[in-house]
Motif scaffolding. Structure first.
Motif, PDB file in Angstrom:
ATOM      1  N   HIS A  36       0.986  -1.241   0.025  1.00  0.00           N
ATOM      2  CA  HIS A  36      -0.106   0.165  -0.095  1.00  0.00           C
ATOM      3  C   HIS A  36       1.078   1.292  -0.013  1.00  0.00           C
ATOM      4  O   HIS A  36       0.631   2.190  -0.703  1.00  0.00           O
ATOM      5  CB  HIS A  36      -0.902  -0.056   1.304  1.00  0.00           C
ATOM      6  CG  HIS A  36      -1.503   1.200   1.526  1.00  0.00           C
ATOM      7  ND1 HIS A  36      -2.779   1.746   0.982  1.00  0.00           N
ATOM      8  CD2 HIS A  36      -1.439   2.206   2.612  1.00  0.00           C
ATOM      9  CE1 HIS A  36      -3.260   2.767   1.468  1.00  0.00           C
ATOM     10  NE2 HIS A  36      -2.438   3.068   2.506  1.00  0.00           N
ATOM     11  N   HIS A  48      -3.110   1.127  -4.417  1.00  0.00           N
ATOM     12  CA  HIS A  48      -3.202   1.784  -3.178  1.00  0.00           C
ATOM     13  C   HIS A  48      -4.445   1.731  -2.322  1.00  0.00           C
ATOM     14  O   HIS A  48      -4.371   1.227  -0.978  1.00  0.00           O
ATOM     15  CB  HIS A  48      -2.754   3.339  -3.263  1.00  0.00           C
ATOM     16  CG  HIS A  48      -2.589   4.106  -2.075  1.00  0.00           C
ATOM     17  ND1 HIS A  48      -1.507   3.961  -1.240  1.00  0.00           N
ATOM     18  CD2 HIS A  48      -3.496   5.032  -1.617  1.00  0.00           C
ATOM     19  CE1 HIS A  48      -1.547   4.797  -0.254  1.00  0.00           C
ATOM     20  NE2 HIS A  48      -2.813   5.462  -0.388  1.00  0.00           N
ATOM     21  N   GLU A  52      -5.406  -1.200   0.953  1.00  0.00           N
ATOM     22  CA  GLU A  52      -5.863  -0.636   2.160  1.00  0.00           C
ATOM     23  C   GLU A  52      -7.066  -1.479   2.456  1.00  0.00           C
ATOM     24  O   GLU A  52      -7.251  -1.975   3.490  1.00  0.00           O
ATOM     25  CB  GLU A  52      -6.353   0.758   2.012  1.00  0.00           C
ATOM     26  CG  GLU A  52      -6.907   1.350   3.481  1.00  0.00           C
ATOM     27  CD  GLU A  52      -6.810   2.789   3.462  1.00  0.00           C
ATOM     28  OE1 GLU A  52      -6.491   3.410   2.433  1.00  0.00           O
ATOM     29  OE2 GLU A  52      -7.409   3.407   4.448  1.00  0.00           O
ATOM     30  N   TYR A  55      -6.042  -4.865   3.593  1.00  0.00           N
ATOM     31  CA  TYR A  55      -5.330  -4.969   5.177  1.00  0.00           C
ATOM     32  C   TYR A  55      -6.494  -4.898   6.080  1.00  0.00           C
ATOM     33  O   TYR A  55      -6.461  -5.239   7.144  1.00  0.00           O
ATOM     34  CB  TYR A  55      -4.218  -4.184   5.072  1.00  0.00           C
ATOM     35  CG  TYR A  55      -4.273  -2.789   5.146  1.00  0.00           C
ATOM     36  CD1 TYR A  55      -4.386  -1.955   6.156  1.00  0.00           C
ATOM     37  CD2 TYR A  55      -3.298  -2.103   4.217  1.00  0.00           C
ATOM     38  CE1 TYR A  55      -4.522  -0.709   6.295  1.00  0.00           C
ATOM     39  CE2 TYR A  55      -3.170  -0.909   4.391  1.00  0.00           C
ATOM     40  CZ  TYR A  55      -3.740  -0.022   5.364  1.00  0.00           C
ATOM     41  OH  TYR A  55      -3.894   1.475   5.300  1.00  0.00           O
TER      42      TYR A  55
END
Ligand SMILES: [Fe+2]
Length: 163
Positions: A36, A48, A52, A55
């Motif tokens: 990321h 990106h 996110e 995660y």
């Protein structure tokens, strides 16, 4: 009080597998943060944001797996130094090309799926339906995420070869 009514020896084996999965998830989580932060190139905004989302989802699963272990009356492994020793998943360099990041993650998904299926086998032997139910959902979700990433990757790289 033994309200679980599960075979303790069988449960211990399942918990060992859950702890390995917990270690794998930590390595996977930190890799997603690494990617990321460090992804560059024309796919930056797509990846990106996607990393996110992934995660954040992993963070929830990490907590659920640890708390499943506690629910089974065992202690989750809680130190990064131990995760590094136990995990099937390895760290990856920050200087990784964007499409290679996807390949690495798909490879890690294979490792996560293998570890989850192994854990389900132990849970099945111990009649531990609660663990099977939790991991069954994770397996289904990860299989779907993998299909989507693979499709995205094929489009971006101009290959339409399925494996
Ligand atoms: Fe961020």
């Amino acid at each position: 009080m033994n309200y679980l009514n599960l075979d303790k020896n069988r449960t211990k084996e399942t918990v060992e597998q859950l702890n390995t999965l917990l270690a794998d998830y930590h390595l996977y989580y930190q890799k997603l943060r690494n990617f990321h932060w460090n992804v560059v190139g024309e796919n930056f905004f797509d990846l990106h944001e996607k990393f996110e989302e992934m995660y954040n989802d992993t963070l929830i699963k990490i907590d659920e797996v640890a708390e499943r272990i506690l629910t089974l009356r065992y202690q989750p492994v809680s130190h990064l130094s131990q995760y590094l020793k136990m995990a099937n998943i390895e760290e990856s360099p920050s200087e990784t090309a964007d499409l290679e990041m996807i390949d690495i993650l798909l490879n890690d998904h294979g490792k996560l799926l293998t570890q989850m299926r192994k854990t389900v086998e132990f849970a099945d032997k111990g009649g531990d339906e609660g663990t099977i139910d939790l991991l069954g959902a994770y397996i289904r979700e990860l299989e779907k995420t993998s299909w989507m990433l693979d499709s995205w990757r094929m489009t971006k790289s101009g290959t339409h070869k399925k494996s």
